[in-house]
Design an enzyme around this catalytic site. Structure first.
Site, PDB file in Angstrom:
ATOM      1  N   HIS A 266      -1.905  -5.402   8.039  1.00 27.06           N
ATOM      2  CA  HIS A 266      -1.635  -6.083   6.759  1.00 27.06           C
ATOM      3  C   HIS A 266      -0.130  -6.310   6.571  1.00 27.06           C
ATOM      4  O   HIS A 266       0.279  -7.310   5.983  1.00 27.06           O
ATOM      5  CB  HIS A 266      -2.170  -5.267   5.578  1.00 27.06           C
ATOM      6  CG  HIS A 266      -3.609  -5.528   5.228  1.00 27.06           C
ATOM      7  ND1 HIS A 266      -4.090  -6.779   4.901  1.00 27.06           N
ATOM      8  CD2 HIS A 266      -4.669  -4.691   5.118  1.00 27.06           C
ATOM      9  CE1 HIS A 266      -5.387  -6.702   4.608  1.00 27.06           C
ATOM     10  NE2 HIS A 266      -5.777  -5.439   4.748  1.00 27.06           N
TER      11      HIS A 266
ATOM     12  N   GLN B 257      -1.889  -6.541  -0.555  1.00 20.15           N
ATOM     13  CA  GLN B 257      -3.199  -6.746  -1.190  1.00 20.15           C
ATOM     14  C   GLN B 257      -3.127  -6.689  -2.715  1.00 20.15           C
ATOM     15  O   GLN B 257      -4.056  -7.133  -3.386  1.00 20.15           O
ATOM     16  CB  GLN B 257      -4.217  -5.717  -0.676  1.00 20.15           C
ATOM     17  CG  GLN B 257      -4.573  -5.907   0.804  1.00 20.15           C
ATOM     18  CD  GLN B 257      -5.573  -4.869   1.272  1.00 20.15           C
ATOM     19  OE1 GLN B 257      -5.189  -3.764   1.608  1.00 20.15           O
ATOM     20  NE2 GLN B 257      -6.844  -5.219   1.288  1.00 20.15           N
TER      21      GLN B 257
ATOM     22  N   HIS C  97      -5.383  -0.887  10.729  1.00 20.18           N
ATOM     23  CA  HIS C  97      -5.771  -1.964   9.801  1.00 20.18           C
ATOM     24  C   HIS C  97      -4.659  -2.207   8.769  1.00 20.18           C
ATOM     25  O   HIS C  97      -4.292  -3.355   8.504  1.00 20.18           O
ATOM     26  CB  HIS C  97      -7.092  -1.575   9.119  1.00 20.18           C
ATOM     27  CG  HIS C  97      -7.649  -2.583   8.163  1.00 20.18           C
ATOM     28  ND1 HIS C  97      -8.846  -3.232   8.370  1.00 20.18           N
ATOM     29  CD2 HIS C  97      -7.186  -3.046   6.968  1.00 20.18           C
ATOM     30  CE1 HIS C  97      -9.080  -4.052   7.353  1.00 20.18           C
ATOM     31  NE2 HIS C  97      -8.096  -3.952   6.479  1.00 20.18           N
ATOM     32  N   GLU C  98      -4.120  -1.134   8.187  1.00 14.97           N
ATOM     33  CA  GLU C  98      -3.089  -1.298   7.143  1.00 14.97           C
ATOM     34  C   GLU C  98      -1.779  -1.824   7.736  1.00 14.97           C
ATOM     35  O   GLU C  98      -1.108  -2.661   7.126  1.00 14.97           O
ATOM     36  CB  GLU C  98      -2.845   0.012   6.395  1.00 14.97           C
ATOM     37  CG  GLU C  98      -4.047   0.578   5.641  1.00 14.97           C
ATOM     38  CD  GLU C  98      -4.834  -0.426   4.820  1.00 14.97           C
ATOM     39  OE1 GLU C  98      -4.250  -1.416   4.327  1.00 14.97           O
ATOM     40  OE2 GLU C  98      -6.053  -0.230   4.675  1.00 14.97           O
TER      41      GLU C  98
ATOM     42  N   CYS D 159     -12.761  -5.163   4.598  1.00 18.80           N
ATOM     43  CA  CYS D 159     -11.443  -5.218   3.956  1.00 18.80           C
ATOM     44  C   CYS D 159     -11.637  -5.532   2.477  1.00 18.80           C
ATOM     45  O   CYS D 159     -12.426  -6.413   2.128  1.00 18.80           O
ATOM     46  CB  CYS D 159     -10.602  -6.309   4.618  1.00 18.80           C
ATOM     47  SG  CYS D 159      -8.972  -6.521   3.881  1.00 18.80           S
ATOM     48  N   LEU D 160     -10.907  -4.823   1.619  1.00 23.58           N
ATOM     49  CA  LEU D 160     -11.030  -5.048   0.172  1.00 23.58           C
ATOM     50  C   LEU D 160     -10.640  -6.481  -0.211  1.00 23.58           C
ATOM     51  O   LEU D 160     -11.056  -6.972  -1.257  1.00 23.58           O
ATOM     52  CB  LEU D 160     -10.159  -4.047  -0.591  1.00 23.58           C
ATOM     53  CG  LEU D 160     -10.639  -2.584  -0.555  1.00 23.58           C
ATOM     54  CD1 LEU D 160      -9.568  -1.658  -1.101  1.00 23.58           C
ATOM     55  CD2 LEU D 160     -11.948  -2.421  -1.319  1.00 23.58           C
TER      56      LEU D 160
ATOM     57  N   GLY E  14      -8.405   2.469   2.085  1.00 24.52           N
ATOM     58  CA  GLY E  14      -7.051   2.061   2.434  1.00 24.52           C
ATOM     59  C   GLY E  14      -6.681   0.812   1.655  1.00 24.52           C
ATOM     60  O   GLY E  14      -7.553   0.015   1.300  1.00 24.52           O
TER      61      GLY E  14
HETATM   62 NI    NI Z   1      -7.724  -4.767   4.557  1.00 25.16          NI
END
Ligand code: NI
Length: 163
Positions: free
Chosen positions: A134, A51, A130-131, A88-89, A46
């Site tokens: 963000h 991001q 989660h997204e 998380c990236l 995701g």
């Molecule tokens: Ni994330």
């Protein structure tokens, strides 16, 4: 298509609220294509617009089933709870247990601006939640119950399941 630079936690943009998408044009398509490429290359399951430095309420998700392009997504119904390990990236190499709804229904638009709803359970419900966090500048770190040392975790897949 192009791989975009993934912003990490030190970058304050991650704490900003993203704006709703109102224009469904070539630029949006380009952004979505780039985001998918960036997510797959990471690899992750995701990725939200913020991001890659774009304050738009857009995200791409693929938990291994198919690519979902989520525009202006919001949770309209949730049920139950689940506690799973997340990463998380934008926060590399950090993992922790987070409590999320077990089941969610999310309303969103696709790249043509067409309204859609998705019902999800388990990992996909985690990814959607989660997204959407963000979109509002919320990081999984804010919700961590317990940090996890991945070397002590049996699930080797986990490392590739950042969002
Ligand atoms: Ni994330």
């Amino acid at each position: 298509m192009a791989i975009r630079n993934i912003r990490t936690e030190e970058d304050n943009i991650l704490r900003k609220k993203s704006r709703e998408v109102t224009k469904f044009d070539k630029r949006l398509n380009q952004l979505l294509d780039d985001m998918a490429e960036t997510m797959y290359a990471a690899p992750g399951i995701g990725l939200a617009g913020v991001q890659v430095g774009t304050l738009k309420r857009v995200a791409v998700i693929d938990i291994g089933e198919n690519l979902i392009e989520l525009i202006n997504g919001k949770v309209i119904k949730e049920e139950g709870t689940q506690v799973e390990i997340e990463g998380c990236l934008s926060i590399p190499d950090v993992y922790g247990k987070v409590e999320r709804p077990e089941k969610v229904t999310v309303s969103y638009l696709d790249r043509d601006g067409v309204h859609n709803e998705i019902y999800a359970e388990g990992l996909l419900a985690v990814a959607l939640s989660h997204e959407i966090d963000h979109f509002d500048g919320i990081l999984f770190r804010d919700k961590v119950i317990e940090y996890i040392d991945l070397e002590n975790v049996e699930d080797e897949e986990q490392e590739n399941q950042q969002l």
